[in-house]
Design a protein around this motif. Structure first.
Motif, PDB file in Angstrom:
ATOM      1  N   ALA A 328      -6.148   0.289  -2.087  1.00  0.00           N
ATOM      2  CA  ALA A 328      -5.197   1.071  -1.799  1.00  0.00           C
ATOM      3  C   ALA A 328      -5.877   2.382  -1.366  1.00  0.00           C
ATOM      4  O   ALA A 328      -5.380   3.233  -0.382  1.00  0.00           O
ATOM      5  CB  ALA A 328      -4.072   1.181  -2.708  1.00  0.00           C
ATOM      6  N   ARG A 329      -6.739   2.974  -2.202  1.00  0.00           N
ATOM      7  CA  ARG A 329      -7.307   4.021  -1.859  1.00  0.00           C
ATOM      8  C   ARG A 329      -8.005   4.128  -0.696  1.00  0.00           C
ATOM      9  O   ARG A 329      -8.270   5.245   0.192  1.00  0.00           O
ATOM     10  CB  ARG A 329      -8.323   4.499  -2.981  1.00  0.00           C
ATOM     11  N   PHE A 330      -8.741   3.028  -0.491  1.00  0.00           N
ATOM     12  CA  PHE A 330      -9.491   2.921   1.087  1.00  0.00           C
ATOM     13  C   PHE A 330      -8.516   3.124   2.074  1.00  0.00           C
ATOM     14  O   PHE A 330      -8.667   3.697   3.082  1.00  0.00           O
ATOM     15  CB  PHE A 330     -10.252   1.384   1.005  1.00  0.00           C
ATOM     16  N   ILE A 331      -7.450   2.172   1.942  1.00  0.00           N
ATOM     17  CA  ILE A 331      -6.267   2.253   3.028  1.00  0.00           C
ATOM     18  C   ILE A 331      -6.042   3.902   3.339  1.00  0.00           C
ATOM     19  O   ILE A 331      -5.588   4.305   4.438  1.00  0.00           O
ATOM     20  CB  ILE A 331      -5.071   1.374   2.602  1.00  0.00           C
ATOM     21  N   ALA A 332      -5.441   4.307   1.930  1.00  0.00           N
ATOM     22  CA  ALA A 332      -5.117   5.831   2.135  1.00  0.00           C
ATOM     23  C   ALA A 332      -6.030   6.914   2.769  1.00  0.00           C
ATOM     24  O   ALA A 332      -5.683   7.654   3.843  1.00  0.00           O
ATOM     25  CB  ALA A 332      -4.836   6.488   0.739  1.00  0.00           C
ATOM     26  N   ALA A 357       0.526  10.552   0.564  1.00  0.00           N
ATOM     27  CA  ALA A 357       0.636   9.225   0.246  1.00  0.00           C
ATOM     28  C   ALA A 357      -0.908   8.723  -0.647  1.00  0.00           C
ATOM     29  O   ALA A 357      -0.630   8.091  -1.511  1.00  0.00           O
ATOM     30  CB  ALA A 357       0.627   8.470   1.538  1.00  0.00           C
ATOM     31  N   ALA A 358      -1.935   9.592  -0.257  1.00  0.00           N
ATOM     32  CA  ALA A 358      -3.128   9.260  -1.074  1.00  0.00           C
ATOM     33  C   ALA A 358      -2.938   9.939  -2.459  1.00  0.00           C
ATOM     34  O   ALA A 358      -3.286   8.933  -3.358  1.00  0.00           O
ATOM     35  CB  ALA A 358      -4.191   9.969  -0.346  1.00  0.00           C
ATOM     36  N   LEU A 359      -2.214  10.951  -2.433  1.00  0.00           N
ATOM     37  CA  LEU A 359      -2.243  11.551  -3.881  1.00  0.00           C
ATOM     38  C   LEU A 359      -1.034  10.629  -4.630  1.00  0.00           C
ATOM     39  O   LEU A 359      -1.232  10.260  -5.755  1.00  0.00           O
ATOM     40  CB  LEU A 359      -1.376  12.849  -3.641  1.00  0.00           C
ATOM     41  N   ALA A 374       3.384   2.635   2.987  1.00  0.00           N
ATOM     42  CA  ALA A 374       4.121   2.169   4.104  1.00  0.00           C
ATOM     43  C   ALA A 374       4.838   3.394   5.036  1.00  0.00           C
ATOM     44  O   ALA A 374       5.052   3.412   6.422  1.00  0.00           O
ATOM     45  CB  ALA A 374       5.217   1.155   3.588  1.00  0.00           C
ATOM     46  N   GLN A 375       5.402   4.357   4.193  1.00  0.00           N
ATOM     47  CA  GLN A 375       5.922   5.420   4.459  1.00  0.00           C
ATOM     48  C   GLN A 375       4.969   6.167   5.716  1.00  0.00           C
ATOM     49  O   GLN A 375       5.422   6.757   6.698  1.00  0.00           O
ATOM     50  CB  GLN A 375       6.481   6.201   3.591  1.00  0.00           C
ATOM     51  N   ALA A 376       3.978   6.409   4.992  1.00  0.00           N
ATOM     52  CA  ALA A 376       2.784   7.292   5.769  1.00  0.00           C
ATOM     53  C   ALA A 376       2.472   6.316   7.296  1.00  0.00           C
ATOM     54  O   ALA A 376       2.259   6.785   8.080  1.00  0.00           O
ATOM     55  CB  ALA A 376       1.202   7.499   4.991  1.00  0.00           C
TER      56      ALA A 376
END
Length: 481
Positions: A328-332, A357-359, A374-376
């Motif tokens: 998920a950090r890669f996606i962020a 979102a990353a935070l 999803a929000q971002a």
């Protein structure tokens, strides 16, 4: 209720020949595998019941006409088919996603020629096994027989192991047929690729999967020997959806469903329905390799969907990555990059949302962090887009690479430290806040650098920035020093 198929086939296992190959092609097929300690005696034989093989292994094609899908390779008049039919096979790489028939096609190619066929695994075999096979191949070559070497998962071999293949492919001692799920450009060394023809296999179509499932249901020897209507239409649809173009997954799901519905006496219900399929296959598998093509293809589709302002497609690919266990950090991180590169000043809040979102992902983890992603994702896909801020950086970098002066104008230099000879040659720095509108026109770029790097778009917030800058630089508002 129906008892299902009861017919059984047996084949004789011969020393040095893998059971799955003997079961697949019959005991007389000259398929040689890397010798194992358990198969050293020339008198060792055993009987294998084909019904003990997985359905996917039993249903492997034996001829080119039985291959489902890949018409661009095995259709009438196609070069690969012609080469096999004329027994003029040359070294090749078969590249494609799992379940597209690479290994099956490799075996069919081997079984369709007059050559001796040897098989190695990229997972369990190594150079020592290769040397033994090459030694035997040299003897056969002197006797006038060619040797085809099939290496499944060839990408698993290291560079040095692949190097060991080169002289034998080059001098014709072996005809190499390698199968790989990974892009050969990255996982097969260039000297080996240059000596092999690349054939790319495509995921099977829904119709291909349906054809395969009907064959498995109706085949009286290797399948279940039942009427095709035994598989209800909704069950067929469910299995096709689960497969996603993967033949092995389709057959494995069918086999799991059959085994689940079979009662203690071996009897089967009159029909298999989608409900049965759902009970036997509780969770859909997603084809995804975090270090392979699926990873790169999916993140590429995700970024392009956000950039293209399609929130539905963007969140779909997000869901696929989350389901497959992507970091998920890669996606962020990719969302933060996109917020600046593709949205920029058209909506400055995009970077704020992506960073938040990353935070959130760092603070709360997954799966709940998926809500922030999803929000971002949907926000970034929905706002106005502009790459003008990124383009300004590219233009300035290009100017520097093109030889633009890098000298800072004297009046902009740091006033601390010992004075320099040219420090006062252009006059003092003018403080903008001492003027109306906090703006005064003075030189900021080095001599000879024309500017024009940032050209705001007329979209979103950036349109207001453009109007503001146009107003500052208009002749009526110039306050030149």
């Amino acid at each position: 209720m129906t008892g299902g198929p009861t017919r059984s086939q047996t084949v004789r296992a011969v020393p040095g020949v893998a059971h799955h190959q003997a079961g697949l092609f019959g005991a007389d097929t000259p398929f040689e595998t890397a010798p194992r300690a358990s198969a050293t005696s020339s008198t060792v034989t055993s009987v294998i019941d084909r019904r003990d093989l997985p359905l996917a292994a039993r249903m492997r094609p034996r001829t080119l006409d039985q291959v489902i899908g890949q018409p661009h390779l095995v259709g009438p008049g196609r070069p690969l088919r012609i080469a096999v039919e004329r027994d003029q096979v040359r070294s090749m790489l078969l590249w494609g996603p799992p379940g597209t028939g690479k290994t099956s096609l490799a075996y069919v190619i081997g079984a369709s020629t007059n050559a001796h066929v040897a098989v190695l695994s990229g997972v369990s075999d190594g150079v020592a096994h290769l040397r033994r096979i090459v030694a035997m191949a040299s003897e056969r070559r002197r006797a006038g027989q060619r040797t085809i070497l099939l290496i499944d998962e060839i990408h698993r071999w290291s560079k040095s192991q692949q190097d060991a293949l080169l002289p034998h492919v080059e001098d014709g001692s072996i005809i190499l047929v390698g199968a790989t799920t990974e892009n050969p450009s990255f996982d097969v060394i260039a000297p080996l690729r240059s000596r092999m023809r690349l054939h790319e296999l495509q995921p099977l179509t829904n119709l291909d999967i349906e054809t395969l499932l009907v064959r498995a249901v109706t085949d009286p020897v290797d399948g279940f020997g039942l009427d095709p209507e035994w598989l209800a239409a909704d069950a067929m649809s469910a299995l096709v959806a689960l497969a996603s173009g993967d033949a092995r997954l389709a057959l494995t799901s069918l086999e799991s469903t059959v085994e689940m519905v079979r009662d203690a006496d071996g009897q089967l219900p009159d029909r298999i329905t989608a409900e049965h399929v759902g009970e036997a296959t509780t969770r859909r598998q997603v084809r995804y390799d975090r270090d392979g093509d699926d990873h790169y293809d999916t993140i590429s589709a995700f970024i392009k969907s956000v950039r293209g302002s399609d929130p539905d497609a963007a969140v779909f690919y997000l869901a696929k990555m989350i389901r497959a266990g992507e970091d998920a950090r890669f996606i962020a991180r990719r969302l933060m990059i996109l917020a600046s590169e593709d949205i920029g000043n058209a909506e400055p809040q995009a970077l704020v949302v992506a960073t938040s979102a990353a935070l959130a992902v760092e603070r709360i983890g997954m799966p709940e962090g998926g809500y922030a992603l999803a929000q971002a994702t949907t926000f970034l896909a929905s706002v106005p887009k502009s790459n003008r801020s990124a383009a300004s950086l590219w233009a300035a970098q290009a100017a520097i690479e093109g030889g633009a002066s890098l000298e800072v104008p004297p009046h902009l230099r740091d006033g601390h430290g010992p004075p320099r000879v040219s420090a006062g040659s252009r006059g003092p720095y003018v403080y903008p806040h001492d003027h109306d509108g906090a703006y005064v026109e003075q030189q900021y770029l080095p001599d000879g650098v024309g500017g024009g790097f940032y050209e705001p778009s007329d979209r979103g917030v950036e349109a207001r920035l453009r109007a503001h800058l146009d107003g500052l630089h208009s002749p009526m508002s110039r306050r030149m020093v």
